[in-house]
Design an enzyme around this catalytic site. Structure first.
Site, PDB file in Angstrom:
ATOM      1  N   PRO A 141       0.836  -1.201   0.000  1.00  0.00           N
ATOM      2  CA  PRO A 141       0.000   0.000   0.000  1.00  0.00           C
ATOM      3  C   PRO A 141       0.877   1.259   0.000  1.00  0.00           C
ATOM      4  CG  PRO A 141      -0.609  -1.476   1.822  1.00  0.00           C
ATOM      5  CD  PRO A 141       0.642  -2.022   1.205  1.00  0.00           C
ATOM      6  N   GLY A 146       4.026   3.603   5.162  1.00  0.00           N
ATOM      7  CA  GLY A 146       5.234   3.349   5.950  1.00  0.00           C
ATOM      8  C   GLY A 146       5.951   2.058   5.599  1.00  0.00           C
ATOM      9  N   LEU A 147       5.542   1.404   4.503  1.00  0.00           N
ATOM     10  CA  LEU A 147       6.198   0.139   4.146  1.00  0.00           C
ATOM     11  C   LEU A 147       7.170   0.308   2.966  1.00  0.00           C
ATOM     12  CD1 LEU A 147       3.243  -2.419   4.577  1.00  0.00           C
ATOM     13  CD2 LEU A 147       5.121  -1.966   6.159  1.00  0.00           C
ATOM     14  N   GLY A 148       7.428   1.546   2.601  1.00  0.00           N
ATOM     15  CA  GLY A 148       8.471   1.790   1.600  1.00  0.00           C
ATOM     16  C   GLY A 148       8.064   1.484   0.169  1.00  0.00           C
ATOM     17  N   SER A 149       6.788   1.717  -0.170  1.00  0.00           N
ATOM     18  CA  SER A 149       6.332   1.331  -1.502  1.00  0.00           C
ATOM     19  C   SER A 149       7.116   2.055  -2.613  1.00  0.00           C
ATOM     20  CB  SER A 149       4.828   1.550  -1.643  1.00  0.00           C
ATOM     21  OG  SER A 149       4.542   2.798  -2.164  1.00  0.00           O
ATOM     22  N   ALA A 201      10.522   0.555  -3.069  1.00  0.00           N
ATOM     23  CA  ALA A 201      10.428  -0.822  -3.570  1.00  0.00           C
ATOM     24  C   ALA A 201      10.159  -0.853  -5.072  1.00  0.00           C
ATOM     25  CB  ALA A 201       9.342  -1.589  -2.814  1.00  0.00           C
ATOM     26  N   ASP A 234      14.791   3.882   3.661  1.00  0.00           N
ATOM     27  CA  ASP A 234      14.031   2.980   2.780  1.00  0.00           C
ATOM     28  C   ASP A 234      14.918   2.385   1.682  1.00  0.00           C
ATOM     29  OD1 ASP A 234      11.956   3.923   4.288  1.00  0.00           O
ATOM     30  OD2 ASP A 234      10.591   4.245   2.605  1.00  0.00           O
TER      31      ASP A 234
HETATM   32  O1  PMV Z   1       6.434   6.281   7.030  1.00  0.00           O
HETATM   33  P1  PMV Z   1       7.761   6.269   6.381  1.00  0.00           P
HETATM   34  O2  PMV Z   1       8.154   4.921   5.896  1.00  0.00           O
HETATM   35  O3  PMV Z   1       7.913   7.334   5.350  1.00  0.00           O
HETATM   36  O4  PMV Z   1       8.842   6.502   7.524  1.00  0.00           O
HETATM   37  C1  PMV Z   1       9.178   7.733   8.034  1.00  0.00           C
HETATM   38  C2  PMV Z   1      10.264   7.592   9.040  1.00  0.00           C
HETATM   39  C3  PMV Z   1      10.642   8.909   9.701  1.00  0.00           C
HETATM   40  O5  PMV Z   1      11.632   8.616  10.663  1.00  0.00           O
HETATM   41  C4  PMV Z   1       9.441   9.520  10.395  1.00  0.00           C
HETATM   42  C5  PMV Z   1      11.185   9.910   8.670  1.00  0.00           C
HETATM   43  C6  PMV Z   1      12.499   9.531   8.023  1.00  0.00           C
HETATM   44  O6  PMV Z   1      12.824  10.140   6.970  1.00  0.00           O
HETATM   45  O7  PMV Z   1      13.247   8.685   8.561  1.00  0.00           O
END
Ligand code: PMV
Length: 324
Positions: free
Chosen positions: A102, A106-109, A112, A153
């Site tokens: 998705p 927060g899973l790095g789509s 990826a 990521d």
């Molecule tokens: O939700 P994501 O996967 O974009 O993770 C953000 C992680 C943070 O620490 C909030 C921001 C970052 O650039 O590391």
């Protein structure tokens, strides 16, 4: 017809998000699933390079203006492979992408799909690309679209290795434990904008630096202990640290009612630990299960608590070919 197919994993921030923006370490791991896939296929020699996004029913041909936002990273990748010293021809191939990850959760789509695309293009033309080089190219694409991401990521997804990451550094790879690890991911169904949440945290910190820097330092300590627990396969300790990390993320103001409901449901259903993962304010959460049976119960509990996509997954164990 010649084709090349490549996959790339999703990633999970296990501990340390937000604090990582302020110089603390974070742990991120590549996940077996969900994942992204890219296929490069030979087309007629006279046809300009095209990109197809299967999940969106979108198509772009080189030479056209890339109108849709979803096409932009791939238009950038294709151009960078062809123009300015790029080694690939401008005609005779097309890139197709699909992904189960998705977007904005927060899973790095983003990293990826870019990783899968670059891998497939390089394989199709018989060029080797080392994980670190791939990571740098993916970072460029991420930067073009998202400002100044920390780089977590692309590092985890392109190298396919768990990493203890520090902003501005290469990151220290962590050997995953030999024992299987059961992560149950729940998704709120609400996309988040990482940049907006990070900006809000920065504003709150500017108003009260002492409190916020104290929380970041505590998260850093949890992450360091978590790296040792992860390496050793000490899952009960790792789960306890995830719970503690979640409480601190809540104090930073990045949780949400949906995330709280899911984290609490997982804790009540037998998780070793549970926390939001990534930027927060929506997006996804992760619960750590001691075994497959409890993982099934956690999935059920998360669905009842509102998760719109629930998956039990584990760490992607790196293929030997990806070493480097
Ligand atoms: O939700 P994501 O996967 O974009 O993770 C953000 C992680 C943070 O620490 C909030 C921001 C970052 O650039 O590391």
């Amino acid at each position: 017809m010649k084709t090349a197919t490549e996959k790339a994993p999703s990633k999970l921030i296990l501990l340390g998000e937000h604090a990582v923006v302020y110089g603390q370490p974070a742990i991120a791991v590549p996940l077996r699933e969900p994942s992204a896939e890219a296929v490069v296929t030979e087309t007629s020699e006279s046809e300009p390079v095209a990109v197809e996004l299967k999940d969106f029913g979108l198509r772009w041909t080189r030479g056209e203006k890339a109108e849709a936002e979803e096409i932009l990273p791939f238009a950038h990748i294709v151009r960078s492979c062809i123009e300015d010293g790029g080694r690939m021809p401008g005609r005779g191939w097309k890139l197709s992408i699909r992904s189960d990850i998705p977007i904005g959760c927060g899973l790095g789509s983003g990293a990826a799909v870019s990783t899968a695309a670059l891998r497939a293009i390089h394989r199709f033309f018989g060029f080797a690309i080392a994980p670190r080089e791939l990571s740098a190219l993916v970072y460029e694409t991420e930067r073009m679209l998202h400002g100044t991401p920390s780089g977590i990521d692309n590092t985890v997804i392109a190298t396919e290795r768990p990493v203890l990451f520090r902003k501005g550094e290469d990151g220290e790879f962590i050997e995953p434990p030999a024992a299987p690890i059961f992560f149950v991911i729940g998704y709120t169904g609400k996309r988040h904008k990482t940049f907006a949440v990070v900006t809000e945290v920065a504003e709150a910190r500017a108003a009260d630096p002492e409190t916020y820097d104290g929380i970041f330092a505590d998260i850093g300590e949890i992450t360091r202990k978590g790296a040792a627990a992860f390496r050793a396969g000490a899952f009960a300790e790792l789960g306890r640290l995830m719970d503690e990390n979640h409480r601190l993320l809540e104090r930073l103001g990045v949780s949400s009612p949906e995330l709280e409901r899911m984290v609490q449901a997982a804790q009540a259903a037998g998780a070793l630990g549970a926390k939001l993962s990534g930027a927060g304010r929506g997006g996804c959460m992760v619960a750590l299960a001691p075994d497959a049976v409890v993982a099934g119960k956690l999935e059920e509990a998360l669905r009842r608590a509102g998760s719109v996509m629930t998956v039990t997954t584990g760490i992607l164990r790196r293929k030997a070919a990806a070493c480097g």
